[in-house]
Design a protein around this motif. Structure first.
Motif, mmCIF file in Angstrom:
data_model
loop_
_atom_site.group_PDB
_atom_site.id
_atom_site.type_symbol
_atom_site.label_atom_id
_atom_site.label_comp_id
_atom_site.label_asym_id
_atom_site.label_seq_id
_atom_site.Cartn_x
_atom_site.Cartn_y
_atom_site.Cartn_z
ATOM 1 N N VAL A 165 -4.423 13.105 7.863
ATOM 2 C CA VAL A 165 -3.471 11.987 7.948
ATOM 3 C C VAL A 165 -3.665 11.046 6.766
ATOM 4 O O VAL A 165 -2.700 10.602 6.123
ATOM 5 N N VAL A 166 -4.926 10.740 6.470
ATOM 6 C CA VAL A 166 -5.228 9.869 5.330
ATOM 7 C C VAL A 166 -4.742 10.505 4.037
ATOM 8 O O VAL A 166 -4.228 9.823 3.146
ATOM 9 N N LEU A 167 -4.887 11.844 3.916
ATOM 10 C CA LEU A 167 -4.440 12.561 2.722
ATOM 11 C C LEU A 167 -2.933 12.397 2.520
ATOM 12 O O LEU A 167 -2.471 12.122 1.411
ATOM 13 N N VAL A 168 -2.184 12.528 3.592
ATOM 14 C CA VAL A 168 -0.726 12.382 3.511
ATOM 15 C C VAL A 168 -0.358 10.949 3.135
ATOM 16 O O VAL A 168 0.506 10.709 2.270
ATOM 17 N N ILE A 169 -1.019 9.968 3.770
ATOM 18 C CA ILE A 169 -0.751 8.556 3.458
ATOM 19 C C ILE A 169 -1.078 8.263 1.999
ATOM 20 O O ILE A 169 -0.316 7.592 1.289
ATOM 21 N N ALA A 170 -2.237 8.795 1.538
ATOM 22 C CA ALA A 170 -2.650 8.577 0.145
ATOM 23 C C ALA A 170 -1.645 9.181 -0.820
ATOM 24 O O ALA A 170 -1.339 8.607 -1.871
ATOM 25 N N MET A 171 -1.087 10.342 -0.453
ATOM 26 C CA MET A 171 -0.116 10.992 -1.325
ATOM 27 C C MET A 171 1.157 10.150 -1.428
ATOM 28 O O MET A 171 1.692 9.943 -2.521
ATOM 29 N N ILE A 172 1.634 9.656 -0.298
ATOM 30 C CA ILE A 172 2.851 8.841 -0.301
ATOM 31 C C ILE A 172 2.635 7.557 -1.091
ATOM 32 O O ILE A 172 3.464 7.175 -1.933
ATOM 33 N N LEU A 173 1.500 6.883 -0.840
ATOM 34 C CA LEU A 173 1.203 5.646 -1.560
ATOM 35 C C LEU A 173 1.050 5.899 -3.063
ATOM 36 O O LEU A 173 1.501 5.102 -3.888
ATOM 37 N N SER A 174 0.424 7.030 -3.413
ATOM 38 C CA SER A 174 0.220 7.353 -4.829
ATOM 39 C C SER A 174 1.545 7.564 -5.539
ATOM 40 O O SER A 174 1.718 7.152 -6.688
ATOM 41 N N VAL A 175 2.500 8.222 -4.860
ATOM 42 C CA VAL A 175 3.825 8.431 -5.452
ATOM 43 C C VAL A 175 4.514 7.098 -5.706
ATOM 44 O O VAL A 175 5.054 6.846 -6.799
ATOM 45 N N LEU A 176 4.473 6.211 -4.703
ATOM 46 C CA LEU A 176 5.128 4.903 -4.841
ATOM 47 C C LEU A 176 4.463 4.069 -5.930
ATOM 48 O O LEU A 176 5.141 3.447 -6.758
ATOM 49 N N ILE A 177 3.139 4.071 -5.934
ATOM 50 C CA ILE A 177 2.396 3.297 -6.942
ATOM 51 C C ILE A 177 2.648 3.860 -8.339
ATOM 52 O O ILE A 177 2.848 3.115 -9.300
ATOM 53 N N ALA A 178 2.656 5.201 -8.449
ATOM 54 C CA ALA A 178 2.870 5.834 -9.761
ATOM 55 C C ALA A 178 4.244 5.485 -10.312
ATOM 56 O O ALA A 178 4.396 5.189 -11.505
ATOM 57 N N GLN A 179 5.276 5.513 -9.444
ATOM 58 C CA GLN A 179 6.624 5.174 -9.889
ATOM 59 C C GLN A 179 6.705 3.721 -10.339
ATOM 60 O O GLN A 179 7.316 3.402 -11.368
ATOM 61 N N TYR A 180 6.048 2.847 -9.589
ATOM 62 C CA TYR A 180 6.081 1.421 -9.926
ATOM 63 C C TYR A 180 5.347 1.144 -11.236
ATOM 64 O O TYR A 180 5.865 0.459 -12.130
ATOM 65 N N ILE A 181 4.137 1.723 -11.357
ATOM 66 C CA ILE A 181 3.328 1.461 -12.548
ATOM 67 C C ILE A 181 3.985 2.052 -13.797
ATOM 68 O O ILE A 181 4.033 1.412 -14.853
ATOM 69 N N SER A 182 4.503 3.277 -13.687
ATOM 70 C CA SER A 182 5.127 3.902 -14.861
ATOM 71 C C SER A 182 6.336 3.094 -15.318
ATOM 72 O O SER A 182 6.588 2.966 -16.523
ATOM 73 N N LYS A 183 7.091 2.554 -14.355
ATOM 74 C CA LYS A 183 8.246 1.732 -14.703
ATOM 75 C C LYS A 183 7.804 0.461 -15.413
ATOM 76 O O LYS A 183 8.392 0.049 -16.424
#
Length: 449
Positions: A165-183
């Motif tokens: 469950v933590v792995l899935v949450i970490a993956m979702i958060l990482s995608v959102l954070i990556a999109q925000y930071i790259s922008k």
């Protein structure tokens, strides 16, 4: 770069995602393992503490032989009583008569030696661990209490669902954070004016990038100015002899020119043509050095041999000007392109002769500095010298200190530019010392490698 190569370029969002995701998982995993091991150790100590309290409580029943009361105890811990010789005379789980001698058991031996001990043993499958607490009683017997618990590996395995469950949450958060930071990271790049990158305020980390753009723009402008100046100079240098040739040719077209005049004009036309050929040849040499398109490989050469060859070739010119030539020093063995080094030596010696005085001298000297690995090649003359305020410009293309004298001597104005680029091609530096009216000394310093 073609389209296929472009498509293979890594995505900034993907790079940030992978970085944040794996960093998060790594940190979480390390923290989880540390936490589990610490908590497991804490609970194990608690179990041993409970076993010790229970053993102390049971001691009275053991000493009074009231074993029947053990049956009424609400405990899941196994109770074993052992005589001082290792014989088991009571066990709450199995019939004591069927049990083997315990005199060699670790918990028995340590309890006899120390009075009290705690021992833990893993099962053969490493999935379960048994905790033992043993204590020597006042009558010499040993009371041992034990209980089973899952190993830490089983505990981690049981947490697999939570970890997933933590792995899935970490993956979702990482995608959102990556999109925000790259922008946020790429946003300043979209607003940078490449012509004037210092117009807008950028992150401190981006300032070296904008400075680099400024430097590139400056260098680009400098190259463009040099190109335009070079084109103008070439046009001017070619226009003069072409105008002269055209004028003489026009006169020769008429039939009223006597033979001596024709011969004189033909000689002038020949001289002007030779001057243009020399100019074009020098331009080609410079272009090759600029573009580093020299086809020859570097090889072992002797500066002394090349200098001797140049001096032999220029001796008639020197004799005509009553200038003595002298070569001295070491062999000057180095790695270089023979034709490029030859041009460098030729232009230095040729200039030293051209701008010399009658009854003057030119000394070519070579020194091998074995301790530093450097080679000093110097050309000293007794000529007109170079004013201090013009020394920085003498390597510019078509720059002449005495324009009238240079043209009179047949110079193209590119000799020292060729020397400069030839030295740069060989990672060498040039030193100049000069005094007006007394002469000049050009020293090329090679680093032998």
């Amino acid at each position: 770069m073609n389209e296929n190569e472009k498509s293979k370029s890594p995505s900034l969002t993907l790079s940030i995602f992978l970085g944040t995701f794996f960093t998060g998982i790594l940190v979480y995993s390390v923290c989880a393992v540390i936490f589990v091991f610490n908590m497991y150790g804490y609970f194990e100590r608690q179990v041993f503490s409970e076993l010790a309290l229970e053993a102390e409580f049971l001691e009275e029943f053991v000493l009074t032989k009231e074993f029947s009361k053990f049956a009424n105890l609400k405990t899941q811990n196994r109770i074993t009583l052992i005589h001082s010789d290792g014989t088991v005379y009571f066990d709450s789980f199995v019939e004591s008569s069927s049990m083997e001698d315990h005199s060699h058991r670790q918990e028995f031996v340590e309890a006899v030696q120390k009075g009290v001990t705690t021992v833990s043993r893993y099962s053969s499958t490493m999935t379960e661990k048994t905790l033992y607490f043993a204590r020597q009683l006042s009558n010499g017997d040993i009371i041992r209490l034990s209980c089973n618990q899952n190993s830490v590996w089983i505990l981690l395995l049981q947490m697999a669902q939570i970890l997933l469950v933590v792995l899935v949450i970490a993956m979702i958060l990482s995608v959102l954070i990556a999109q925000y930071i790259s922008k946020k990271v790429t946003e300043p790049f979209n607003h940078i004016n490449l012509d004037c990158p210092d117009e807008i305020s950028v992150y401190e980390e981006l300032k070296p990038f904008t400075r680099r753009i400024l430097e590139e723009n400056y260098e680009k402008n400098q190259r463009e100015q040099l190109r335009q100046q070079f084109s103008a100079n070439v046009s001017h240098e070619l226009k003069t002899p072409l105008t002269s040739i055209s004028g003489f040719a026009e006169i020769l077209k008429t039939e009223n020119v006597d033979e001596s005049t024709t011969r004189e004009f033909a000689g002038t036309i020949y001289s002007e043509c030779q001057r243009m050929i020399a100019l074009v040849n020098d331009i080609i040499k410079l272009s090759k050095l600029d573009e580093k398109s020299i086809t020859q490989e570097k090889e072992g050469i002797s500066l002394r041999d090349i200098a001797r060859e140049v001096i032999t070739l220029l001796s008639p010119v020197a004799e005509k000007k009553k200038v003595s030539l002298r070569l001295s020093g070491d062999s000057g063995m180095m790695n270089g392109v023979p034709s490029v080094i030859y041009e460098m030596v030729y232009n230095l010696v040729d200039n030293a002769i051209k701008y010399n005085k009658e009854n003057g001298y030119v000394i070519v000297e070579i020194k091998n500095m074995i301790d530093t690995g450097k080679i000093f090649f110097s050309v000293t003359d007794s000529g007109i010298g170079i004013p201090e305020n013009e020394r920085d410009r003498i390597f510019e293309r078509f720059y002449r200190i005495d324009k009238s004298r240079s043209k009179e001597l047949g110079g193209t104005g590119l000799g020292l530019s060729i020397v400069k680029h030839a030295a740069k091609y060989h990672n060498a530096s040039i030193l100049i010392s000069s005094e007006v009216g007394k002469g000049s000394k050009f020293t090329v310093v090679f680093t032998n490698s």
